[in-house]
Design a protein around this motif. Sequence first.
Motif, PDB file in Angstrom:
ATOM      1  N   ILE A   1      -6.127  -0.015   7.827  1.00  0.00           N
ATOM      2  CA  ILE A   1      -6.905   2.029   7.244  1.00  0.00           C
ATOM      3  C   ILE A   1      -7.507   0.955   6.250  1.00  0.00           C
ATOM      4  O   ILE A   1      -8.352   1.391   6.307  1.00  0.00           O
ATOM      5  N   LEU A   2      -6.695  -0.100   5.603  1.00  0.00           N
ATOM      6  CA  LEU A   2      -7.156  -0.663   4.468  1.00  0.00           C
ATOM      7  C   LEU A   2      -8.963  -1.371   5.059  1.00  0.00           C
ATOM      8  O   LEU A   2      -9.907  -1.738   4.861  1.00  0.00           O
ATOM      9  N   SER A   3      -8.168  -1.838   6.397  1.00  0.00           N
ATOM     10  CA  SER A   3      -9.856  -2.817   7.104  1.00  0.00           C
ATOM     11  C   SER A   3     -10.669  -1.940   7.410  1.00  0.00           C
ATOM     12  O   SER A   3     -11.875  -2.588   7.723  1.00  0.00           O
ATOM     13  N   ASN A   4     -10.447  -1.006   8.192  1.00  0.00           N
ATOM     14  CA  ASN A   4     -11.127  -0.164   8.604  1.00  0.00           C
ATOM     15  C   ASN A   4     -12.111   0.284   7.131  1.00  0.00           C
ATOM     16  O   ASN A   4     -13.618   0.500   7.844  1.00  0.00           O
ATOM     17  N   VAL A   5     -12.059   0.406   6.438  1.00  0.00           N
ATOM     18  CA  VAL A   5     -12.152   1.026   5.617  1.00  0.00           C
ATOM     19  C   VAL A   5     -14.022  -0.027   4.806  1.00  0.00           C
ATOM     20  O   VAL A   5     -14.529   0.232   4.012  1.00  0.00           O
ATOM     21  N   LYS A   6     -12.991  -1.006   4.893  1.00  0.00           N
ATOM     22  CA  LYS A   6     -14.000  -2.583   4.714  1.00  0.00           C
ATOM     23  C   LYS A   6     -14.623  -3.088   5.244  1.00  0.00           C
ATOM     24  O   LYS A   6     -15.953  -3.137   5.093  1.00  0.00           O
TER      25      LYS A   6
ATOM     26  N   ILE B   1      -8.077   3.819  -2.512  1.00  0.00           N
ATOM     27  CA  ILE B   1      -8.494   5.283  -1.882  1.00  0.00           C
ATOM     28  C   ILE B   1      -7.218   5.465  -0.673  1.00  0.00           C
ATOM     29  O   ILE B   1      -6.978   6.797  -0.315  1.00  0.00           O
ATOM     30  N   VAL B   2      -7.253   3.594   0.019  1.00  0.00           N
ATOM     31  CA  VAL B   2      -6.068   3.885   0.692  1.00  0.00           C
ATOM     32  C   VAL B   2      -5.187   4.453   0.671  1.00  0.00           C
ATOM     33  O   VAL B   2      -4.409   5.032   1.456  1.00  0.00           O
ATOM     34  N   ALA B   3      -4.000   4.417  -0.175  1.00  0.00           N
ATOM     35  CA  ALA B   3      -3.104   4.598  -0.727  1.00  0.00           C
ATOM     36  C   ALA B   3      -3.233   6.577  -0.853  1.00  0.00           C
ATOM     37  O   ALA B   3      -2.065   6.810  -1.213  1.00  0.00           O
TER      38      ALA B   3
ATOM     39  N   LEU C   1       0.645  -1.409   0.139  1.00  0.00           N
ATOM     40  CA  LEU C   1      -0.162  -0.209  -0.394  1.00  0.00           C
ATOM     41  C   LEU C   1       0.878   1.284   0.098  1.00  0.00           C
ATOM     42  O   LEU C   1       0.401   2.337  -0.606  1.00  0.00           O
ATOM     43  N   ARG C   2       1.893   1.207   0.563  1.00  0.00           N
ATOM     44  CA  ARG C   2       3.033   2.537   0.539  1.00  0.00           C
ATOM     45  C   ARG C   2       3.250   2.717  -0.524  1.00  0.00           C
ATOM     46  O   ARG C   2       3.264   3.912  -1.200  1.00  0.00           O
ATOM     47  N   LEU C   3       3.761   1.073  -1.508  1.00  0.00           N
ATOM     48  CA  LEU C   3       4.529   1.800  -2.855  1.00  0.00           C
ATOM     49  C   LEU C   3       2.780   2.467  -3.881  1.00  0.00           C
ATOM     50  O   LEU C   3       3.356   2.824  -4.532  1.00  0.00           O
ATOM     51  N   LYS C   4       1.982   1.370  -3.270  1.00  0.00           N
ATOM     52  CA  LYS C   4       0.687   2.071  -4.175  1.00  0.00           C
ATOM     53  C   LYS C   4       0.614   3.450  -4.193  1.00  0.00           C
ATOM     54  O   LYS C   4       0.054   4.720  -4.384  1.00  0.00           O
TER      55      LYS C   4
ATOM     56  N   GLU D   1     -16.970  -2.886   1.707  1.00  0.00           N
ATOM     57  CA  GLU D   1     -16.169  -3.920   1.018  1.00  0.00           C
ATOM     58  C   GLU D   1     -17.180  -4.669   0.067  1.00  0.00           C
ATOM     59  O   GLU D   1     -16.841  -5.138  -1.100  1.00  0.00           O
ATOM     60  N   GLN D   2     -18.452  -4.324   0.568  1.00  0.00           N
ATOM     61  CA  GLN D   2     -19.526  -4.458  -0.558  1.00  0.00           C
ATOM     62  C   GLN D   2     -19.547  -3.348  -2.023  1.00  0.00           C
ATOM     63  O   GLN D   2     -20.627  -3.772  -2.739  1.00  0.00           O
ATOM     64  N   VAL D   3     -19.920  -2.052  -1.464  1.00  0.00           N
ATOM     65  CA  VAL D   3     -19.573  -1.216  -2.227  1.00  0.00           C
ATOM     66  C   VAL D   3     -18.377  -1.460  -3.636  1.00  0.00           C
ATOM     67  O   VAL D   3     -18.687  -1.013  -4.704  1.00  0.00           O
ATOM     68  N   PHE D   4     -17.020  -1.116  -3.048  1.00  0.00           N
ATOM     69  CA  PHE D   4     -16.229  -1.394  -3.719  1.00  0.00           C
ATOM     70  C   PHE D   4     -15.409  -2.328  -3.812  1.00  0.00           C
ATOM     71  O   PHE D   4     -15.469  -2.903  -2.751  1.00  0.00           O
ATOM     72  N   ASP D   5     -14.639  -2.396  -5.436  1.00  0.00           N
ATOM     73  CA  ASP D   5     -14.030  -3.980  -5.296  1.00  0.00           C
ATOM     74  C   ASP D   5     -12.322  -3.798  -4.373  1.00  0.00           C
ATOM     75  O   ASP D   5     -12.109  -2.929  -3.727  1.00  0.00           O
ATOM     76  N   ALA D   6     -11.367  -4.777  -3.903  1.00  0.00           N
ATOM     77  CA  ALA D   6     -10.190  -4.370  -3.967  1.00  0.00           C
ATOM     78  C   ALA D   6      -9.600  -3.731  -4.276  1.00  0.00           C
ATOM     79  O   ALA D   6      -8.630  -2.628  -3.274  1.00  0.00           O
ATOM     80  N   THR D   7      -9.221  -3.511  -5.387  1.00  0.00           N
ATOM     81  CA  THR D   7      -8.611  -2.564  -5.601  1.00  0.00           C
ATOM     82  C   THR D   7      -8.928  -1.509  -5.722  1.00  0.00           C
ATOM     83  O   THR D   7      -8.509  -0.489  -5.953  1.00  0.00           O
ATOM     84  N   GLN D   8     -10.058  -0.302  -5.477  1.00  0.00           N
ATOM     85  CA  GLN D   8     -10.680   0.930  -5.704  1.00  0.00           C
ATOM     86  C   GLN D   8     -10.430   0.700  -4.049  1.00  0.00           C
ATOM     87  O   GLN D   8     -10.042   2.030  -4.179  1.00  0.00           O
ATOM     88  N   ILE D   9     -10.501  -0.241  -3.628  1.00  0.00           N
ATOM     89  CA  ILE D   9     -10.825   0.421  -2.248  1.00  0.00           C
ATOM     90  C   ILE D   9      -8.814   0.646  -1.485  1.00  0.00           C
ATOM     91  O   ILE D   9      -8.529   1.739  -0.749  1.00  0.00           O
TER      92      ILE D   9
END
Length: 445
Positions: A79-84, A107-109, A28-31, A96-104
């Motif tokens: 942070i990723l877990s909290n957004v999900k 957001i975190v990135a 995630l830091r790289l992204k 998690e049910q609104v956006f796919d993993a790449t989109q979430i």
Amino acid sequence: MKKLTYAMTVLVVTMVFSVNGNELDTSLRLKSQDVKVTQQGQKLFEQICASCHAKDLSGGTGFNLKDGEWVHGSAPSQILSNVKSGFLNAGMPGFEQVFDATQIEAIVAYVLSKREGWDNLTYKLYQLNDADDTDVTADKLIKSGELAKGLADFAIPEVQHYFIEFEGDFYAPKDLDTQVWLQWGFPHELKVYINHKQVTKGGTAWFPTWRLERGKQHLKVTYRSGDTKPNQRDLILIGTNLDLTVKLFPLSSKAKNIVEEKKFELKASDHILIQRKRILDLPPSTISVGFPTKVNYGFNTKTCAVVGLWQGDMLNVGPNIAGRGEDPSLPLGEWVFHAPEQLQHVNEEHKCHYKGYRLENGNPVFSYTLGGQQYALSVETKSSNTLNFIYSITGNQPIKLKIPETSNWQWTHGLQPIERQSALLTPKQNGRVVVTAKATATVKE
């Protein structure tokens, strides 16, 4: 044996989770350094997160997402877990049910890319023998620890003579030159180190500054109490732009209140707003007008020119109304243009005389004379991507205008494009000249 097996199982699971978490944190830091990913994350953030956390991530009904204080964990994987999963009790849904993993992850990135301030901040406090003691040695260390809120707390010392240091990773804006500013800094003994090298002090005696690097760096700040200002040792450290016109983020506990009180946002939600306050990057005597379509402009009453145009919400007037108006108000959107670029008359022989404005359905119409000619200017808009600047002229005389330089925007009169340099425009029979500005690229509404 069962207890041992259970303990070993817990240990293995914990180790696996830690390894996976570390790998995800690194990913995630790289992204967060990938422009394409953060741009995608920004669009999604502004769609779903900005209403609670503010478009600039500074917080509203939701937490500030730029500073070092994280209630539910600051690691990227947390942070990723909290957004999900969200926090329904606090009013935040899970996505998690609104956006796919790449989109979430995008957001975190994006959130990580906008980080400001200290991370993993620690302190060490040394007790000195007297006001003249400058010998800081390990045996004088009396207290140390972590500061979870990511702010240097100069109120920690409970002794008269001391030396304190604050140290940790630090995030400065990547796209802006910034500095550390010590308010009322004379004659404090403060030193700043970036990546283990002492930074040369700039500014003035009373307003000393230390230049930050862009992006991530290691920052250490030290302070020796000595016998200077014994009643003013809870220091105010603020991150600012280089000309001190904008207080961007706090570095110390006392500075946080100062920065937060400078936030008072004006948004034209359901009607046109008109403000006459000092605005960053715009000249004095500018009246700003904000539309519910999230586009705003500034009209200067000294030059009778449109000196700024920006998309988004209108203004943060907090800096201007706090502290006796010492700082300018801040536009809450993105500039299309601002002074010295402006939409202005080409008439060097005459000076304009501003007469005031009247309201037509809540929309201001600015009246002025120039070279003996009577003018009125109003602006109409149906979206943030298209505006009509309407000049009403007494006598149907042609007017000569200079068009501001704008990227991804086209200026037209009728159906004809207008060049940036001066254009001679003839009014229609109703005595009006309509200059249209329209975005030629996809611009966020």
